[in-house]
Design a protein around this motif. Structure first.
Motif, short mmCIF file in Angstrom:
data_model
loop_
_atom_site.label_atom_id
_atom_site.label_comp_id
_atom_site.label_asym_id
_atom_site.label_seq_id
_atom_site.Cartn_x
_atom_site.Cartn_y
_atom_site.Cartn_z
N THR A 1 0.83 -1.20 0.00
CA THR A 1 0.00 0.00 0.00
C THR A 1 0.86 1.25 0.00
O THR A 1 0.52 2.27 -0.63
CB THR A 1 -0.92 -0.01 1.23
OG1 THR A 1 -1.64 -1.24 1.27
CG2 THR A 1 -1.90 1.15 1.19
N THR A 2 1.98 1.22 0.68
CA THR A 2 2.88 2.39 0.69
C THR A 2 3.45 2.66 -0.69
O THR A 2 3.53 3.82 -1.13
CB THR A 2 4.01 2.15 1.69
OG1 THR A 2 3.46 1.86 2.97
CG2 THR A 2 4.91 3.38 1.79
N GLN A 3 3.83 1.63 -1.41
CA GLN A 3 4.35 1.83 -2.75
C GLN A 3 3.29 2.41 -3.68
O GLN A 3 3.57 3.29 -4.50
CB GLN A 3 4.88 0.51 -3.30
CG GLN A 3 6.12 0.01 -2.58
CD GLN A 3 6.55 -1.36 -3.08
OE1 GLN A 3 5.78 -2.04 -3.74
NE2 GLN A 3 7.77 -1.76 -2.72
N GLU A 4 2.07 1.92 -3.58
CA GLU A 4 1.01 2.45 -4.42
C GLU A 4 0.72 3.92 -4.10
O GLU A 4 0.47 4.74 -4.99
CB GLU A 4 -0.27 1.62 -4.23
CG GLU A 4 -0.17 0.19 -4.71
CD GLU A 4 -0.12 0.09 -6.23
OE1 GLU A 4 -0.42 1.10 -6.90
OE2 GLU A 4 0.23 -1.00 -6.73
N SER A 5 0.77 4.29 -2.83
CA SER A 5 0.51 5.68 -2.45
C SER A 5 1.63 6.60 -2.89
O SER A 5 1.38 7.73 -3.32
CB SER A 5 0.32 5.76 -0.93
OG SER A 5 -0.75 4.96 -0.50
N MET A 6 2.88 6.15 -2.80
CA MET A 6 4.00 6.99 -3.19
C MET A 6 4.08 7.18 -4.70
O MET A 6 4.61 8.19 -5.18
CB MET A 6 5.31 6.39 -2.68
CG MET A 6 5.42 6.37 -1.15
SD MET A 6 6.92 5.59 -0.55
CE MET A 6 8.16 6.73 -1.17
N GLU A 7 3.55 6.25 -5.46
CA GLU A 7 3.58 6.38 -6.92
C GLU A 7 2.47 7.28 -7.45
O GLU A 7 2.40 7.52 -8.65
CB GLU A 7 3.47 5.00 -7.56
CG GLU A 7 4.73 4.17 -7.41
CD GLU A 7 4.63 2.87 -8.16
OE1 GLU A 7 3.54 2.59 -8.70
OE2 GLU A 7 5.63 2.13 -8.19
N GLN A 8 1.59 7.77 -6.59
CA GLN A 8 0.55 8.68 -7.05
C GLN A 8 1.10 10.03 -7.48
O GLN A 8 0.38 10.83 -8.07
CB GLN A 8 -0.49 8.87 -5.94
CG GLN A 8 -1.32 7.63 -5.67
CD GLN A 8 -2.38 7.88 -4.62
OE1 GLN A 8 -2.51 8.99 -4.10
NE2 GLN A 8 -3.14 6.84 -4.31
#
Length: 217
Positions: A76-83
């Protein structure tokens, strides 16, 4: 239980070889109370009950999550940082189009080049055909009776024409249609007088004749 066909029979009968043990590791041909759970757990990357493999408690049973063999999924952290890469989608653009409403729909220019055909297969939005708003005010009589088949009206009858069509009409029978709702007048009780509404018209068209010939003298 060799030669087992169909669903397992959980009702133990005399002479049954069904094993009710669920804490022992039996071979694959042996059916016990949790044999279907063992089938659902296969295939295993490391089966501790397999004698052909070297026993190692540090080895995990599965080297994957679910059916994915590509390693761990994105967190979830990776998906949020790629926004942050989606920032361009929210930047202010130079070309602005007014909001489309019911009043401004006809004047709104919503056509854009999407690389897809305007209509038909592959179009983004369904569209009406070219003659969708056409009004079909032509009557059937006018569309069918065109040259070389023109319509010739019947000449009108003279004012002194005697209309005897009522004499050829069939009235409701007072003997077979006694319960018919089509009655003449306000009263609907059964009329057995034998007098029909067009009796006078019939007598004028078909005068009574003597069907018995007179005796020749």
């Amino acid at each position: 239980m060799a030669g087992f066909v169909g669903n397992p029979d959980y009702y133990e009968r005399k002479g049954s070889l069904f094993l009710r043990s669920d804490h022992m590791n039996y071979g694959r041909p042996t059916l016990n109370s949790n044999w279907h759970q063992a089938r659902e757990a296969e295939p295993k990357d490391y089966n501790i009950s397999d004698p052909s493999q070297k026993r190692n408690l540090h080895t995990a049973t599965y080297e994957r999550i679910g059916n994915s063999a590509n390693g761990f999924p994105r967190t979830t952290t990776q998906e949020s940082m790629e926004q942050v890469h989606l920032k361009r989608d929210f930047e202010e653009r130079e070309i602005r189009k007014p909001m489309v409403s019911v009043d401004t729909y006809n004047e709104a220019d919503i056509d854009r080049d999407t690389g897809c055909p305007k209509t038909g297969f592959g179009s983004v939005l369904p569209r009406h055909h070219a003659g969708h708003d056409k009004r079909h005010l032509e009557t059937t009589n006018r569309a069918d009776y065109k040259p070389p088949f023109p319509y010739t009206p019947v000449p009108e009858q003279p004012p002194d024409f005697v209309d005897n069509s009522n004499g050829y009409r069939k009235c409701q029978s007072q003997f077979t249609d006694t319960a018919d709702y089509r009655r003449f007048g306000r009263n609907t009780w059964q009329d057995e007088s034998g007098i029909y509404a067009n009796r006078d018209y019939k007598r004028a068209l078909f005068p009574p004749t003597n069907t018995i010939p007179q005796q020749l003298e």
